[in-house]
Scaffold this active site. Structure first.
Site, PDB file in Angstrom:
ATOM      1  N   GLN A  92      -8.416 -20.387  77.673  1.00  9.56           N
ATOM      2  CA  GLN A  92      -8.867 -19.753  78.915  1.00  9.56           C
ATOM      3  C   GLN A  92      -9.168 -18.266  78.754  1.00  9.56           C
ATOM      4  O   GLN A  92      -8.649 -17.410  79.472  1.00  9.56           O
ATOM      5  CB  GLN A  92      -7.850 -19.974  80.025  1.00  9.56           C
ATOM      6  CG  GLN A  92      -7.827 -21.408  80.544  1.00  9.56           C
ATOM      7  CD  GLN A  92      -9.095 -21.785  81.303  1.00  9.56           C
ATOM      8  OE1 GLN A  92      -9.307 -21.349  82.429  1.00  9.56           O
ATOM      9  NE2 GLN A  92      -9.944 -22.583  80.683  1.00  9.56           N
TER      10      GLN A  92
ATOM     11  N   TYR B 232       4.323 -18.168  85.838  1.00  6.81           N
ATOM     12  CA  TYR B 232       3.780 -18.546  84.535  1.00  6.81           C
ATOM     13  C   TYR B 232       4.883 -18.794  83.506  1.00  6.81           C
ATOM     14  O   TYR B 232       4.869 -19.809  82.796  1.00  6.81           O
ATOM     15  CB  TYR B 232       2.834 -17.452  84.043  1.00  6.81           C
ATOM     16  CG  TYR B 232       2.008 -17.829  82.845  1.00  6.81           C
ATOM     17  CD1 TYR B 232       1.013 -18.791  82.929  1.00  6.81           C
ATOM     18  CD2 TYR B 232       2.212 -17.205  81.618  1.00  6.81           C
ATOM     19  CE1 TYR B 232       0.243 -19.133  81.837  1.00  6.81           C
ATOM     20  CE2 TYR B 232       1.451 -17.531  80.511  1.00  6.81           C
ATOM     21  CZ  TYR B 232       0.463 -18.493  80.618  1.00  6.81           C
ATOM     22  OH  TYR B 232      -0.304 -18.816  79.531  1.00  6.81           O
TER      23      TYR B 232
ATOM     24  N   ALA C 253      -0.194 -25.014  79.491  1.00  3.91           N
ATOM     25  CA  ALA C 253      -0.090 -24.206  80.702  1.00  3.91           C
ATOM     26  C   ALA C 253      -1.424 -23.587  81.095  1.00  3.91           C
ATOM     27  O   ALA C 253      -1.666 -23.299  82.266  1.00  3.91           O
ATOM     28  CB  ALA C 253       0.951 -23.100  80.507  1.00  3.91           C
ATOM     29  N   GLU C 254      -2.301 -23.388  80.094  1.00  4.06           N
ATOM     30  CA  GLU C 254      -3.574 -22.726  80.354  1.00  4.06           C
ATOM     31  C   GLU C 254      -4.655 -23.688  80.836  1.00  4.06           C
ATOM     32  O   GLU C 254      -5.368 -23.406  81.796  1.00  4.06           O
ATOM     33  CB  GLU C 254      -4.051 -22.011  79.078  1.00  4.06           C
ATOM     34  CG  GLU C 254      -3.303 -20.739  78.754  1.00  4.06           C
ATOM     35  CD  GLU C 254      -3.595 -19.639  79.758  1.00  4.06           C
ATOM     36  OE1 GLU C 254      -4.732 -19.558  80.252  1.00  4.06           O
ATOM     37  OE2 GLU C 254      -2.673 -18.863  80.067  1.00  4.06           O
ATOM     38  N   SER C 255      -4.794 -24.828  80.149  1.00  6.68           N
ATOM     39  CA  SER C 255      -5.948 -25.705  80.415  1.00  6.68           C
ATOM     40  C   SER C 255      -5.633 -27.191  80.367  1.00  6.68           C
ATOM     41  O   SER C 255      -6.537 -28.002  80.547  1.00  6.68           O
ATOM     42  CB  SER C 255      -7.045 -25.414  79.378  1.00  6.68           C
ATOM     43  OG  SER C 255      -6.586 -25.779  78.075  1.00  6.68           O
TER      44      SER C 255
END
Length: 620
Positions: free
Chosen positions: A200, A287, A181-183
């Site tokens: 991140q 998110y 989900a971040e990168s």
């Protein structure tokens, strides 16, 4: 008529009485995705100052960064001689709410079953959040299926280590997959706001968790160090909010932002907070649903037609300790790794030279550890094949040289191991370069070179074992002016490449620790020119332990060579360089020439020597 105050005066007055809108401090920025306050937040802050929730990083600490560090970051921001950075993929930053009018694909039975599966972190979503989660599920299983499969493969080298750290910290196993989900599991990913790495981190948050972020290196890109930091940060956020929904929202937006949103709204849970657009940005509201969709996919990969994760695909590489100022490109060459391979295994380094002020660990494949240690124990580890030498000219200063090459002044002086501001024409200064610049220099050996900032024809001619006249003739240059990015043909470069290939096929000698070109030429009864021409290399080329060389007529010259070697070693003196020494003073002390000292020790014409270096001196 009442006096109308100028707008500038009113602004100054507002600032003086403390009524200006509050800005988000570094502690509230984790990924940088909440870089600017929403209009609603700004209005509330301006009129009703509130106390922020406890923070991992203090604003004061960010403001009190040292001047050298500020210089380093300023140089980093210029982007010159920069290392590899990649923007976040659009699939990471997807906002499925904009696809409301798109025709949704029908779900298969396997997909419906996957959506019903439960994660370790129990998500109690309301109807709206469930719809968002299903949109993300379709987004990654249909429209961007190939991207998600690519992420799965990219994650395999890091997943076993992340699972180990998450388990040791006692955190939910689902957090192993949060970097999707971040990168998208990309260590090189940078957001527009400056967050970086798998997890991140923003620079201030990364430093708070002992990740080094400066001109030399960026440990946010280190999958191992950043995972440890992320586990500590997630654990702290859960301890602060006692709720995984809020902890995840705080990881995305920053705990300061979430803490203030809770206070302003009067809410005590994520879903009430996210039900309004007033308090959190769209990215943070999405998110948790996005992460839940990712969890449902990774827990049902085979049922959904994805290739399963191979948890044993990439064993953790071995670690080798290096000293400050180690030539990383030379280390890569010594272990038979290309610079791209070495950099992929060690993404934290931003230059081809390690920071000169500290020791670090590098990741090396287990079969190559012995070669790495042999190189690091030898004299070439700090000789900087991955850097470039600059010859000081009249009028130069440290500041001017640093500015010319876009290197922070503190970093330049630290690498050259000096605090003195004095420079003299003819002195040699080492300039650290990025991987891109170093690769351009290596490519020159194959006949072509791309001009880098600070290059001159004189320097290139010396480095490439040719002359200025030949360079100008080969490239039809009317003058000596060069421009960055210009491509030059190196006279004899392609021929040397062919010679090296032939020499490798005919090689009959393996370089051993302590060998130099000059010593090998004496040992085998050859001239130095004959030896370098036979191998397609330059007189100042650095030899690496294990390198293959071709010795012409080796069998016929063995007896003569042994006799010469014995006589030479009877007159050999080993000298340890002291503070204040240079080649000229050492040569005068032993009654030899400086050129001879350079030949005996395989030193370049302008190569520096340092206290503690061991030199060979042959005396009568």
């Amino acid at each position: 008529m009442p006096y109308v105050f100028p707008r500038a005066f009113v602004l100054v007055l507002l600032l003086a009485v403390g009524c200006a809108p509050l800005t988000n401090s570094p502690q509230s920025q984790h990924t940088g995705k909440m870089q600017n306050a929403t209009p609603e937040n700004t209005a509330v802050n301006a009129s009703c100052p509130v106390s922020a929730a406890p923070s991992a990083v203090t604003e004061k600490a960010a403001r009190n960064a040292s001047k050298p560090e500020q210089q380093d970051l300023a140089a980093e921001a210029t982007g010159s001689d920069a290392d590899l950075k990649q923007p976040l993929e659009e699939e990471v930053q997807a906002d499925v709410s904009s696809n409301a009018t798109d025709k949704e694909p029908a779900l298969t039975q396997a997909e419906k079953k996957a959506l019903e599966s439960e994660a370790e972190i129990q998500f109690d979503l309301d109807v709206r959040e469930t719809e968002r989660m299903q949109k993300f599920f379709r987004y990654y299983t249909h429209k961007h299926r190939k991207t998600f499969q690519r992420w799965l493969k990219r994650a395999e080298p890091y997943l076993p280590h992340i699972r180990k750290v998450i388990t040791e910290k006692g955190l939910p196993q689902d957090l192993v997959f949060l970097p999707f989900a971040e990168s998208g599991f990309n260590p090189w990913a940078y957001s527009r706001a400056g967050a970086a790495g798998l997890w991140q981190f923003m620079p201030a948050t990364g430093r708070h968790f002992d990740l080094r972020v400066d001109w030399w290196m960026d440990e946010r890109r280190d999958p191992y160090a950043s995972t440890q930091a992320a586990a500590e940060y997630l654990s702290r956020l859960y301890g602060q909010f006692q709720d995984w929904y809020l902890a995840l929202a705080a990881y995305n937006a920053g705990e300061g932002n979430v803490g203030r949103a809770l206070e302003r709204s009067g809410c005590d849970n994520f879903y009430d907070l996210a039900s309004s657009r007033r308090y959190l940005k769209s990215e943070t509201r999405n998110y948790v649903p996005k992460f839940q969709a990712i969890l449902k996919i990774v827990r049902n990969l085979e049922e959904l037609g994805f290739e399963p994760i191979d948890w044993d695909a990439s064993p953790e590489p071995s670690q080798v300790a290096i000293k400050g100022g180690t030539d990383l490109m030379g280390l890569a060459d010594a272990t038979g790794m290309s610079w791209s391979e070495f950099r992929k295994a060690n993404p934290k380094f931003r230059r081809t030279v390690s920071p000169p002020d500290a020791s670090y660990q590098v990741q090396i494949p287990a079969p190559k550890v012995a070669q790495a240690k042999a190189y690091l124990d030898g004299p070439r580890a700090q000789k900087m094949a991955g850097g470039k030498r600059y010859r000081v000219r009249s009028g130069d200063s440290w500041w001017r040289i640093a500015r010319r090459f876009d290197v922070p002044l503190t970093a330049l002086m630290r690498l050259n191991n000096t605090r003195s501001k004095m420079l003299h024409p003819g002195d040699s200064v080492l300039i650290p370069v990025s991987g891109e610049a170093a690769r351009a220099r290596v490519a020159a050996q194959d006949g072509e070179y791309v001009v880098q900032r600070g290059d001159s024809l004189w320097e290139l001619a010396r480095r490439m074992d040719t002359t200025v006249t030949k360079l100008r003739r080969a490239n039809n240059l009317q003058n000596t002016t060069l421009r960055v990015g210009q491509r030059l043909t190196i006279p004899g470069g392609s021929q040397k490449a062919k010679t090296r290939q032939i020499a490798q096929r005919r090689s009959n000698y393996t370089v051993k620790k302590g060998d130099t070109l000059w010593e090998l030429s004496r040992r085998f009864g050859l001239s130095l020119n004959t030896l370098v021409q036979a191998n397609g290399i330059g007189r100042s080329s650095a030899l690496q332990v294990g390198q293959k060389l071709y010795i012409p007529d080796r069998g016929r010259t063995t007896q003569v060579a042994k006799a010469r070697e014995k006589a030479a070693h009877q007159r050999l003196v080993r000298y340890t360089v002291r503070q204040g020494d240079n080649l000229w003073t050492i040569a005068r002390r032993f009654g030899v020439s400086a050129d001879a000292l350079q030949d005996w020790n395989n030193l370049g014409k302008n190569e520096l020597i340092h206290p503690g270096d061991n030199l060979r001196v042959y005396i009568q």
